[in-house]
Enzyme design. Structure first.
Site, PDB file in Angstrom:
ATOM      1  CB  THR A 118      -0.963   0.039   1.214  1.00  0.00           C
ATOM      2  OG1 THR A 118      -0.169  -0.027   2.404  1.00  0.00           O
ATOM      3  CG2 THR A 118      -1.944  -1.120   1.182  1.00  0.00           C
ATOM      4  N   GLY A 119       2.156   1.125   0.076  1.00  0.00           N
ATOM      5  CA  GLY A 119       3.035   2.305   0.028  1.00  0.00           C
ATOM      6  C   GLY A 119       3.090   2.884  -1.378  1.00  0.00           C
TER       7      GLY A 119
ATOM      8  CE  LYS B  58      -2.662   1.757   5.412  1.00  0.00           C
ATOM      9  NZ  LYS B  58      -2.385   2.732   4.379  1.00  0.00           N
TER      10      LYS B  58
ATOM     11  CB  THR C   7      14.590  -1.724   0.401  1.00  0.00           C
ATOM     12  OG1 THR C   7      13.230  -2.117   0.415  1.00  0.00           O
ATOM     13  CG2 THR C   7      14.819  -0.531   1.311  1.00  0.00           C
ATOM     14  CD  GLU C   8      20.096   3.302  -3.347  1.00  0.00           C
ATOM     15  OE1 GLU C   8      19.174   3.612  -4.119  1.00  0.00           O
ATOM     16  OE2 GLU C   8      21.252   3.748  -3.436  1.00  0.00           O
TER      17      GLU C   8
ATOM     18  CE1 TYR D 257      16.262  -1.686 -15.004  1.00  0.00           C
ATOM     19  CE2 TYR D 257      15.729   0.638 -15.098  1.00  0.00           C
ATOM     20  CZ  TYR D 257      15.763  -0.546 -14.413  1.00  0.00           C
ATOM     21  OH  TYR D 257      15.272  -0.588 -13.141  1.00  0.00           O
TER      22      TYR D 257
ATOM     23  CD  GLU E  66      28.260  -1.559  -9.498  1.00  0.00           C
ATOM     24  OE1 GLU E  66      27.555  -1.146 -10.430  1.00  0.00           O
ATOM     25  OE2 GLU E  66      27.989  -1.357  -8.315  1.00  0.00           O
TER      26      GLU E  66
ATOM     27  CG  HIS F 113      25.423   0.816  -7.032  1.00  0.00           C
ATOM     28  ND1 HIS F 113      25.720   0.193  -8.226  1.00  0.00           N
ATOM     29  CD2 HIS F 113      24.165   1.264  -7.151  1.00  0.00           C
ATOM     30  CE1 HIS F 113      24.667   0.266  -9.021  1.00  0.00           C
ATOM     31  NE2 HIS F 113      23.717   0.917  -8.394  1.00  0.00           N
TER      32      HIS F 113
END
Lengths: 286, 379
Positions: free
Chosen positions: A17-18, A43, A99-100, A161, A211, A249
């Site tokens: 619901t966020g 909820k 989540t970061e 992407y 990376e 990152h």
């Protein structure tokens, strides 16, 4: 076949619901019919997406009602460790944490616990998974990739992407794209995913996008050299990154001279991997 | 985030780890006064957030308080690796028998904390690690169990610590793990941990790194932040939640996503240019963030062109283009801008920006080439 997720995935959304959770639930549900419900404590009993998806108070309740086999997490960083553990304790075998910003020591404790339970965690700080045409579990835009036989694994988001899009423009499709995330301590590493691709009948070639920071690319190179039969092409971001600075990152940092792009490229080339000079070049290397 | 030696040692001391008597001073007069209190014979130690302070002449022994004042005057006027010395730590001098290296840090590969210890501690520990790796002991800790006494004894055995010190060492190891855990450190290092002539274990020097992701629950540590090592533009960027790192080149970069931002820098370099910065504007790339980012990039007088590289996935490129136009209207940059928009609604976005006289590009390689050319003309 594909790896980790397909059209038979039954997905829960923690934090449904966020703002982020609801937006991406809408996108995932529009891509294919894999979302079976979500969780927001307090909820339970509500519905989202015009009454199509039920909201539960706990993952345990949601699992009992929906028989879900995967859960994706869109809660703020300070609540994410708890969300991962809740899903693991409810018996969810595949957990994806978008989540970061999760604290590293929290992640080490979570990893130690998950390793005992044999739960597969993807992320945190990752774009999730995409099996084109079947399942979008995360935030990778569905329209930039087409089904195919190339497995893609990456520590990055938009850079991935970019590669999927370059592949699509060449008519090259993906079996599954796995974003393992940019954090120093995560649930699944390159080698885990390479092994899945090696064993997947639909995957014939693999693209690995690494990376700077850490040594997972070097470990992956070792696996490719000794165990892998399918061709691998790669790109390593951060060749111009200065040492000692975190490049966005949390895990992208050259520390004490270790984790440089040059070392990783050397290790990969020694394992027979073709390493591209820029991302648009990768799909042309096969 | 890095902590100074004096900050790290204050934290050590709170957790019961013995440190030398001493205090930090910002002026030579203060340094003299502290030296007097400590009996005269002291070490004057520059407090800067770089390694190799000793070799740079930033750590000196004073035989009395007059000497301490002179040395503090000297050291407080120094710059070490580009950083000004604003404070000196005045510690009582210790008589040393042995120097040990002892630290707890994150092991990324093993996904758990690791103890690193060596009987050959001191300033040359990196050389020891390089030339005699067998002299470095590593023991992992299960983060669910934490440090156990037997683990500390294993380490003591492995570094041949005499038995008479095992008890104190075990206590110290347990306490250092508490420091590491409760402060959300990614490194808690004592180098050297000394055995003094009067047979005590003392943390002579201390270094801590704190996990930035955990600062939300470390308000006291967050207050200790020293921004001397950060460029002013980096401090400004932090206010807007932008991930920004200043570099030495002349092509400003604005990109969405950290991996793509690094890649854009790499591709600029590949085509003969030099990036002026790393910048991740984040997923949404709202006009407020774009404007703030543009202002920050333009504070660097070296910047002769800016490259925008935006991959529109969930974010629509026409929305980003509107954001860029709004930001340009506000900031009014006078240097050429090269824009590459890819993904959702890229065509609409490109048309909007072309009409605003921006240089557009299709591919990343093309965008990099065009920005390198634009920067050359701007010189």
């Amino acid at each position: 076949m594909s790896v980790l997720v397909d059209k038979n995935t039954r997905l829960l959304v923690q934090g449904i619901t966020g703002h982020e959770g609801l937006f991406h639930t809408t996108q995932m549900a529009a891509y294919s019919d894999i979302v079976v419900g979500g969780i927001t404590p307090g909820k339970g009993g509500e519905w989202v997406l015009d009454g199509k998806l039920p909201v539960f108070d706990s993952v345990k309740q949601a699992k009992e009602s929906t028989d879900a086999n995967a859960s994706i997490i869109f809660v703020p960083a300070r609540f994410a460790p708890d969300a991962i553990l809740e899903a693991a304790d409810a018996g969810i075998p595949l957990i994806i944490c978008i989540t970061e910003g999760v604290a590293v020591q929290d992640m080490m404790r979570v990893r130690s616990y998950l390793d005992q339970k044999k739960v597969r965690l993807i992320g945190p700080n990752c774009p999730g998974l995409l099996t084109p045409g079947e399942a979008k579990v995360g935030i990778i835009p569905g329209n930039i990739a087409i089904p195919g036989n190339v497995g893609v694994v990456s520590r990055s988001g938009t850079l991935t992407y970019e590669v999927l899009y370059a592949m699509k423009n060449l008519g090259m499709g993906a079996s599954t794209c796995v974003g393992i995330g940019g954090d120093p301590v995560n649930g699944t590493n390159f080698t885990d995913v390479l092994e899945m691709f090696e064993n997947d009948t639909k995957t014939e070639k693999v693209i690995m996008i690494g990376e700077i920071g850490g040594s997972e690319e070097e470990r992956a190179a070792d696996y490719i050299r000794t165990k892998m039969t399918k061709p691998v092409a790669s790109f390593i971001a951060g060749q111009t990154a200065p040492p000692g600075k975190r490049m966005g990152h949390a895990g992208a940092i050259i520390e004490g001279g270790a984790g440089t792009a040059a070392d990783k490229i050397k290790a990969l080339e020694a394992a027979g991997v073709k390493v591209a000079k820029h991302p648009e070049e990768i799909p042309t290397l096969f | 985030m890095k902590l100074h030696e004096y900050q790290s040692k204050t934290i050590f001391s709170k957790y019961g780890i013995p440190i030398p008597k001493g205090r930090v001073a910002a002026t030579p007069q203060e340094a003299k006064q502290i030296a007097d209190e400590l009996g005269g014979r002291v070490v004057v130690k520059s407090q800067v957030l770089v390694g190799g302070r000793g070799k740079a002449g930033g750590v000196k022994l004073a035989n009395n308080s007059i000497e301490a004042e002179q040395l503090a005057t000297q050291i407080l006027a120094m710059e070490i690796k580009g950083l000004p010395v604003r404070k000196v730590l005045i510690d009582e001098a210790s008589a040393i028998d042995q120097e040990i290296y002892f630290a707890i840090t994150d092991d990324r590969s093993a996904k758990r904390p690791v103890i690193i210890a060596s009987a050959a501690g001191g300033v040359d520990i990196e050389e020891v690690a390089h030339k005699n790796p067998e002299k470095i002991v590593k023991v992992h800790i299960d983060p669910l169990l934490g440090m156990r006494e037997y683990i500390a004894r294993d380490v003591a055995l492995a570094i041949d610590l005499p038995r008479e010190y095992w008890r104190d060492f075990t206590k110290l190891a347990m306490n250092l793990y508490e420091v590491y855990k409760k402060s959300d450190a990614s490194l808690a290092e004592i180098n050297p941990l000394v055995i003094t002539k009067d047979k005590k274990l003392v943390a002579l020097d201390g270094k801590m790194l704190i996990d930035d992701n955990a600062l939300f629950r470390q308000p006291e540590i967050n207050e200790m932040r020293d921004t001397d090592a950060d460029a002013p533009s980096e401090i400004e960027a932090r206010k807007y939640g932008l991930s920004f790192i200043k570099l030495e080149g002349n092509i400003g970069c604005m990109v969405n996503g950290a991996g793509l931002a690094m890649t854009s820098m790499d591709v600029i370099k590949l085509f003969g240019g030099e990036p002026a910065n790393f910048l991740d504007v984040g997923g949404g790339a709202s006009s407020e963030k774009v404007a703030a980012a543009m202002r920050i990039i333009l504070t660097d007088p070296n910047v002769k062109a800016i490259l925008f590289n935006i991959f529109g996935g969930i974010t629509r490129c026409d929305e980003v283009a509107h954001g860029i136009l709004k930001a340009m209207d506000e900031v009014k940059p006078k240097i050429p801008m090269v824009v590459r928009l890819v993904g959702t609604n890229a065509e609409e976005g490109r048309k909007l920006l072309e009409s605003a006289n921006m240089i557009t590009a299709e591919t990343l390689a093309d965008a990099a080439k065009k920005s390198v050319e634009a920067a050359k003309k701007g010189k």
